[in-house]
Motif scaffolding. Structure first.
Motif, PDB file in Angstrom:
ATOM      1  N   VAL A   1      -1.802  -7.504 -70.182  1.00 37.22           N
ATOM      2  CA  VAL A   1      -1.544  -6.578 -69.072  1.00 37.22           C
ATOM      3  C   VAL A   1      -0.244  -6.927 -68.358  1.00 37.22           C
ATOM      4  CG1 VAL A   1      -3.996  -6.082 -68.742  1.00 37.22           C
ATOM      5  CG2 VAL A   1      -2.914  -7.921 -67.403  1.00 37.22           C
ATOM      6  N   GLY A   2       0.558  -7.839 -68.952  1.00 38.59           N
ATOM      7  CA  GLY A   2       1.865  -8.162 -68.416  1.00 38.59           C
ATOM      8  C   GLY A   2       1.917  -9.375 -67.505  1.00 38.59           C
ATOM      9  N   ALA A   3       0.814 -10.104 -67.423  1.00 38.30           N
ATOM     10  CA  ALA A   3       0.780 -11.286 -66.553  1.00 38.30           C
ATOM     11  C   ALA A   3       1.190 -12.533 -67.328  1.00 38.30           C
ATOM     12  CB  ALA A   3      -0.622 -11.472 -65.976  1.00 38.30           C
ATOM     13  N   GLU A   4       1.640 -13.538 -66.586  1.00 39.36           N
ATOM     14  CA  GLU A   4       1.968 -14.827 -67.203  1.00 39.36           C
ATOM     15  C   GLU A   4       0.722 -15.622 -67.566  1.00 39.36           C
ATOM     16  OE1 GLU A   4       4.385 -16.701 -64.281  1.00 39.36           O
ATOM     17  OE2 GLU A   4       5.983 -15.189 -64.397  1.00 39.36           O
ATOM     18  N   GLY A   5      -0.382 -15.294 -66.946  1.00 39.08           N
ATOM     19  CA  GLY A   5      -1.642 -15.980 -67.205  1.00 39.08           C
ATOM     20  C   GLY A   5      -2.591 -15.753 -66.050  1.00 39.08           C
ATOM     21  N   ILE A   6      -3.673 -16.502 -66.031  1.00 41.03           N
ATOM     22  CA  ILE A   6      -4.668 -16.413 -64.958  1.00 41.03           C
ATOM     23  C   ILE A   6      -4.547 -17.671 -64.102  1.00 41.03           C
ATOM     24  CG2 ILE A   6      -7.136 -16.350 -64.407  1.00 41.03           C
ATOM     25  CD1 ILE A   6      -7.557 -14.831 -67.037  1.00 41.03           C
TER      26      ILE A   6
ATOM     27  N   GLY B   1     -16.600 -20.054 -51.387  1.00 44.15           N
ATOM     28  CA  GLY B   1     -18.005 -20.259 -51.047  1.00 44.15           C
ATOM     29  C   GLY B   1     -18.396 -21.711 -51.216  1.00 44.15           C
ATOM     30  N   HIS B   2     -19.560 -21.933 -51.861  1.00 42.11           N
ATOM     31  CA  HIS B   2     -20.057 -23.301 -51.998  1.00 42.11           C
ATOM     32  C   HIS B   2     -20.767 -23.583 -53.312  1.00 42.11           C
ATOM     33  CE1 HIS B   2     -19.192 -23.375 -47.730  1.00 42.11           C
ATOM     34  NE2 HIS B   2     -19.372 -24.670 -47.743  1.00 42.11           N
ATOM     35  N   ASN B   3     -20.972 -22.598 -54.154  1.00 45.71           N
ATOM     36  CA  ASN B   3     -21.881 -22.757 -55.284  1.00 45.71           C
ATOM     37  C   ASN B   3     -21.145 -22.970 -56.599  1.00 45.71           C
ATOM     38  OD1 ASN B   3     -23.889 -22.639 -57.161  1.00 45.71           O
ATOM     39  ND2 ASN B   3     -24.687 -20.657 -56.541  1.00 45.71           N
ATOM     40  N   PRO B   4     -21.197 -24.187 -57.169  1.00 38.31           N
ATOM     41  CA  PRO B   4     -20.476 -24.431 -58.419  1.00 38.31           C
ATOM     42  C   PRO B   4     -21.098 -23.750 -59.632  1.00 38.31           C
ATOM     43  CG  PRO B   4     -21.759 -26.365 -57.808  1.00 38.31           C
ATOM     44  CD  PRO B   4     -21.850 -25.409 -56.654  1.00 38.31           C
ATOM     45  N   VAL B   5     -22.332 -23.278 -59.534  1.00 38.56           N
ATOM     46  CA  VAL B   5     -22.949 -22.589 -60.669  1.00 38.56           C
ATOM     47  C   VAL B   5     -22.129 -21.345 -61.033  1.00 38.56           C
ATOM     48  CG1 VAL B   5     -25.001 -21.337 -61.464  1.00 38.56           C
ATOM     49  CG2 VAL B   5     -25.258 -23.460 -60.163  1.00 38.56           C
ATOM     50  N   ILE B   6     -21.634 -20.653 -60.018  1.00 39.21           N
ATOM     51  CA  ILE B   6     -20.826 -19.456 -60.257  1.00 39.21           C
ATOM     52  C   ILE B   6     -19.408 -19.838 -60.681  1.00 39.21           C
ATOM     53  CG2 ILE B   6     -19.972 -17.315 -59.261  1.00 39.21           C
ATOM     54  CD1 ILE B   6     -23.039 -17.483 -59.377  1.00 39.21           C
ATOM     55  N   SER B   7     -18.790 -20.736 -59.934  1.00 44.00           N
ATOM     56  CA  SER B   7     -17.378 -21.045 -60.178  1.00 44.00           C
ATOM     57  C   SER B   7     -17.161 -21.721 -61.525  1.00 44.00           C
ATOM     58  CB  SER B   7     -16.821 -21.923 -59.055  1.00 44.00           C
ATOM     59  OG  SER B   7     -17.564 -23.113 -58.902  1.00 44.00           O
ATOM     60  N   GLU B   8     -18.098 -22.550 -61.955  1.00 44.40           N
ATOM     61  CA  GLU B   8     -17.923 -23.249 -63.229  1.00 44.40           C
ATOM     62  C   GLU B   8     -17.808 -22.282 -64.398  1.00 44.40           C
ATOM     63  OE1 GLU B   8     -17.674 -26.451 -64.458  1.00 44.40           O
ATOM     64  OE2 GLU B   8     -17.282 -27.157 -62.422  1.00 44.40           O
ATOM     65  N   VAL B   9     -18.636 -21.267 -64.413  1.00 42.90           N
ATOM     66  CA  VAL B   9     -18.575 -20.323 -65.538  1.00 42.90           C
ATOM     67  C   VAL B   9     -17.310 -19.484 -65.456  1.00 42.90           C
ATOM     68  CG1 VAL B   9     -19.890 -18.420 -64.498  1.00 42.90           C
ATOM     69  CG2 VAL B   9     -19.991 -18.786 -66.955  1.00 42.90           C
ATOM     70  N   LEU B  10     -16.837 -19.188 -64.240  1.00 41.99           N
ATOM     71  CA  LEU B  10     -15.577 -18.459 -64.105  1.00 41.99           C
ATOM     72  C   LEU B  10     -14.398 -19.283 -64.607  1.00 41.99           C
ATOM     73  CD1 LEU B  10     -16.286 -16.800 -60.673  1.00 41.99           C
ATOM     74  CD2 LEU B  10     -15.656 -15.551 -62.744  1.00 41.99           C
ATOM     75  N   VAL B  11     -14.440 -20.584 -64.365  1.00 44.90           N
ATOM     76  CA  VAL B  11     -13.390 -21.461 -64.892  1.00 44.90           C
ATOM     77  C   VAL B  11     -13.401 -21.435 -66.420  1.00 44.90           C
ATOM     78  CG1 VAL B  11     -12.619 -23.860 -65.074  1.00 44.90           C
ATOM     79  CG2 VAL B  11     -13.347 -22.963 -62.862  1.00 44.90           C
ATOM     80  N   GLN B  12     -14.595 -21.538 -67.000  1.00 40.24           N
ATOM     81  CA  GLN B  12     -14.706 -21.505 -68.462  1.00 40.24           C
ATOM     82  C   GLN B  12     -14.106 -20.214 -69.029  1.00 40.24           C
ATOM     83  OE1 GLN B  12     -18.750 -22.017 -69.885  1.00 40.24           O
ATOM     84  NE2 GLN B  12     -19.217 -23.531 -68.299  1.00 40.24           N
ATOM     85  N   VAL B  13     -14.543 -19.098 -68.488  1.00 43.17           N
ATOM     86  CA  VAL B  13     -14.182 -17.801 -69.051  1.00 43.17           C
ATOM     87  C   VAL B  13     -12.718 -17.470 -68.778  1.00 43.17           C
ATOM     88  CG1 VAL B  13     -14.656 -15.320 -68.941  1.00 43.17           C
ATOM     89  CG2 VAL B  13     -16.552 -16.970 -68.986  1.00 43.17           C
ATOM     90  N   ALA B  14     -12.200 -17.894 -67.627  1.00 43.61           N
ATOM     91  CA  ALA B  14     -10.779 -17.642 -67.341  1.00 43.61           C
ATOM     92  C   ALA B  14      -9.893 -18.299 -68.387  1.00 43.61           C
ATOM     93  CB  ALA B  14     -10.428 -18.150 -65.943  1.00 43.61           C
ATOM     94  N   GLY B  15     -10.264 -19.479 -68.820  1.00 45.63           N
ATOM     95  CA  GLY B  15      -9.490 -20.156 -69.860  1.00 45.63           C
ATOM     96  C   GLY B  15      -9.503 -19.404 -71.175  1.00 45.63           C
TER      97      GLY B  15
ATOM     98  N   MET C   1      -9.646 -16.105 -71.391  1.00 45.22           N
ATOM     99  CA  MET C   1      -9.087 -14.756 -71.228  1.00 45.22           C
ATOM    100  C   MET C   1      -7.593 -14.767 -70.916  1.00 45.22           C
ATOM    101  SD  MET C   1     -12.186 -12.721 -69.258  1.00 45.22           S
ATOM    102  CE  MET C   1     -11.334 -11.139 -69.376  1.00 45.22           C
ATOM    103  N   GLU C   2      -6.931 -15.876 -71.209  1.00 44.43           N
ATOM    104  CA  GLU C   2      -5.489 -15.948 -70.968  1.00 44.43           C
ATOM    105  C   GLU C   2      -4.733 -14.868 -71.750  1.00 44.43           C
ATOM    106  OE1 GLU C   2      -3.384 -17.817 -69.098  1.00 44.43           O
ATOM    107  OE2 GLU C   2      -5.059 -18.717 -68.011  1.00 44.43           O
ATOM    108  N   GLN C   3      -5.137 -14.624 -72.995  1.00 43.92           N
ATOM    109  CA  GLN C   3      -4.465 -13.613 -73.801  1.00 43.92           C
ATOM    110  C   GLN C   3      -4.678 -12.223 -73.214  1.00 43.92           C
ATOM    111  OE1 GLN C   3      -2.274 -13.951 -76.217  1.00 43.92           O
ATOM    112  NE2 GLN C   3      -2.051 -11.713 -76.310  1.00 43.92           N
ATOM    113  N   ASP C   4      -5.862 -11.966 -72.665  1.00 49.02           N
ATOM    114  CA  ASP C   4      -6.120 -10.679 -72.008  1.00 49.02           C
ATOM    115  C   ASP C   4      -5.154 -10.482 -70.848  1.00 49.02           C
ATOM    116  OD1 ASP C   4      -9.221  -9.787 -72.941  1.00 49.02           O
ATOM    117  OD2 ASP C   4      -8.756 -11.914 -73.097  1.00 49.02           O
ATOM    118  N   ALA C   5      -4.890 -11.569 -70.112  1.00 48.47           N
ATOM    119  CA  ALA C   5      -3.959 -11.484 -68.984  1.00 48.47           C
ATOM    120  C   ALA C   5      -2.548 -11.163 -69.469  1.00 48.47           C
ATOM    121  CB  ALA C   5      -3.974 -12.794 -68.197  1.00 48.47           C
ATOM    122  N   ARG C   6      -2.133 -11.792 -70.554  1.00 49.98           N
ATOM    123  CA  ARG C   6      -0.782 -11.534 -71.069  1.00 49.98           C
ATOM    124  C   ARG C   6      -0.647 -10.095 -71.553  1.00 49.98           C
ATOM    125  NH1 ARG C   6      -1.140 -17.146 -72.205  1.00 49.98           N
ATOM    126  NH2 ARG C   6      -2.323 -16.846 -74.119  1.00 49.98           N
TER     127      ARG C   6
END
Length: 633
Positions: A277-282, A254-268, A270-275
């Protein structure tokens, strides 16, 4: 060939093999397209129509109300400008409300990150910079929100970003807007049945609306830098090869950094949550201008752009497509249904039937981001054991060239006068001029073909190139945003300049062949650079060897951007014919008559080789006007 990108072509074949419809299929279904629409002579502004004025002598010359082709074409064009302005200004207004909420403790995920940019902008707008940061930001937000409604006198966010002589010229024409939304509203009123039927007057109104668009884009860029940080050069990779089969892949679109910025923060976080479920990371990846926003500030790799946005789901490895607004195809929902990829809409004003809707409101942004990423974790678990098709194609990318970053690189050569190296090299002919490459991809053109051709032709002739939006994305995926591309494509003069500046800035080699300035609203950065050079030389922008090109444009936003570029005094090349040919008078005004008034004008040429040549010749005309040596093609 549908695209110059081999990864895109591979996934188009996957879609065909699986019977999944894409944008290219729908384009074929629409042929032949309406000739009246292509000429701009159809009108449905009232229910007496739709009317269509014939381009042929024996057809109707006027619509039912009596509007002729000139009126209809002009009305359609300025309505497109108004819609584009509404999109950019809506983006800006969302940022202003987010910062306002943060300052009042109602948006804990957000705040002021770049105090230096805040103070510099406040000074530019005449605000007392001795105030505490929170009060200073509050004053700036108040001023920003005040740009939307009607006010006395012209908008400060418009006049402060142009040369004084340009402000005087536009004031003399009566086209300086008093407010963004007021101007949009007036244009919708003027194009209603029975209001403005003078095509020249309509086009002047469109120019006023385009200036409002420029101001809205500036507000969006400025506030994003203050809230999320002003971009600095970053290194990453681009194209489908950045996806990781063993990771939770989430596309931000899309185009709106207000949404993407918080997703970047939270993804960092939740790396352990990803591991678990068997993932290498997000693995976050970007699509379109939201991708540009997170690329510039976080080095998140751009995946693909514009017309190829449906294809990431066909890899079988995308665990969520998270969208905000603008340039998001409704067809994503049907592809998501076929592929099993969750499509998540995040804004109440931009829902898609068939998508999962999770409203990322400002107060609970972090909690909503966790909900979205948790949805992607579940999708990752479900796709285990299924085959994936990830094209192993990717290119190095160097991005993050804000105005501050560009001036910082130039200051490494001359700290006392950073613009002097650029001005001197333009004067000497090492740099023949500067061209901004902007706009979208258009399904009528093999994806990226026009972008690549124009850039290679101009770079070989020592033209410095800047890029924004999906044009910048095209260059990212094809390896042109790299120092290595300088040796392959740059002329000797341009190569020497980029190398000297890059080495002086401590990069150990040249700057990239093309400087990535950011998303669509970040065309405002190119405006700032052009105005800074014009002020440095004591001339207006219409005298500079500077131009713009939109080789594959498609949106109403692009029409608004192109119009404010010619309003500033730039020659603007369009690689597709806009819907204006139904009126010879409107066409003549936009391509020649307006040059005498504003200095800027449109160059329409679908052949990218010829288009590049016409842009180069426009630069040479400007060089001769300044008494500088010129070149033949």
């Amino acid at each position: 060939m549908k695209s110059k990108d081999p990864a895109v072509n591979r996934l188009i074949k996957v879609a065909a093999d699986q019977g999944i419809e894409t944008v290219w299929d729908r384009y074929e279904q629409q042929k032949p397209q309406c000739g009246f629409g292509e000429l701009g002579v159809c009108c449905r502004n009232c229910v007496q129509g739709p009317c269509r004025v014939s381009p042929f002598a024996d057809g109707p010359r006027r619509g039912i109300c009596g509007a002729d082709a000139h009126t209809i074409v002009a009305r359609n064009l300025v309505r497109a400008i108004a819609a584009g302005t509404a999109a950019h200004s809506g983006h800006a207004k969302h940022l202003a409300h987010a910062l306002h909420a943060a300052l009042h403790g109602k948006a804990p995920a957000y705040g002021v990150r770049d105090e230096e940019k805040l103070k510099a902008l406040a000074a530019k707008m005449g605000i007392n910079t001795d105030l505490p940061v929170s009060e200073l930001a509050e004053e700036l937000v108040r001023l920003a929100l005040g740009q939307f409604g009607e006010r006395e006198g012209p908008m400060p966010w418009a006049t402060a970003v142009m040369t004084e002589s340009r402000v005087e010229k536009l004031a003399g024409l009566g086209v300086l807007p008093s407010g963004i939304e007021n101007t949009i509203s007036e244009m919708l009123h003027r194009t209603h049945l029975g209001v403005d039927a003078d095509h020249v007057n309509l086009l002047l109104g469109g120019i006023s609306c385009a200036v409002a668009d420029m101001a809205g884009s500036h507000i969006a860029t400025d506030l994003a830098d203050i809230m999320f940080g002003t971009p600095k050069p970053v290194v990453t990779e681009a194209n489908f090869g950045v996806m990781k089969e063993g990771s939770v892949n989430i596309a931000l679109h899309g185009h709106n950094p207000v949404i993407s910025e918080v997703l970047v923060q939270v993804a960092g976080e939740m790396e352990q949550d990803a591991r678990e479920v068997g993932a290498e990371g997000i693995n976050l990846v970007g699509v379109c201008c939201t991708g540009n926003e997170v690329l510039m500030r976080h080095a998140i790799p751009p995946l693909t752009h514009s017309i190829s946005q449906e294809l990431p789901m066909l890899t079988g490895a995308l665990d969520a497509m998270v969208v905000d607004y603008q340039c998001v195809y409704p067809a994503l929902a049907s592809v998501a249904e076929c592929s099993g990829t969750p499509l998540v809409t995040t804004m109440d004003m931009a829902k898609i039937s068939g998508a999962v809707h999770i409203d990322v409101d400002l107060e609970q942004a972090r909690e909503k981001a966790r909900e979205i990423i948790s949805l992607a974790l579940e999708a990752f678990k479900k796709r285990q054991g299924r085959p994936t098709t990830i094209p192993d194609i990717k290119s190095k990318v160097v991005a993050g060239f804000s105005v501050e970053a560009v001036l910082g690189a130039l200051a490494a050569v001359d700290s006392a006068d950073p613009l002097k190296p650029l001005v001197d090299n333009i004067a000497s002919g090492n740099i023949q001029g500067v061209v901004l490459v902007a706009g979208c991809n258009n399904v009528k053109v093999p994806q990226d073909e026009n972008f690549l051709t124009v850039a290679k032709e101009l770079a070989a002739r020592d033209v410095l190139l800047l890029a924004t939006g999906c044009g910048a994305g095209a260059y990212a995926r094809h390896g042109l945003l790299t120092p290595e591309a300088v040796g392959q494509y740059a002329g000797s003069g341009l190569k020497a300049v980029l190398t000297a500046i890059g080495e002086a800035a401590g990069l150990g080699g040249p700057l990239p062949l093309i400087l990535h300035l950011g998303s669509c609203v970040d065309n405002s950065r190119a405006v700032d650079l052009a105005v800074a050079v014009a002020n440095r030389l004591g001339v207006d922008v219409d005298k500079l060897p500077v131009a713009a090109t939109a080789p594959e444009f498609k949106t109403e936003k692009a029409i608004a951007i192109g119009t404010y570029a010619i309003t500033l005094g730039l020659p603007v090349h369009l690689g597709l014919v806009p819907p204006v040919l139904g009126s010879a008078e409107v066409t003549s005004l936009l391509t020649s008559g307006i040059k005498d008034i504003l200095g800027g004008y449109f160059i329409v040429e679908p052949d990218p080789h010829k288009g590049a040549r016409l842009v180069f010749e426009a630069l040479q005309e400007r060089r001769r006007g300044l008494g500088l040596p010129s070149r033949e093609w």
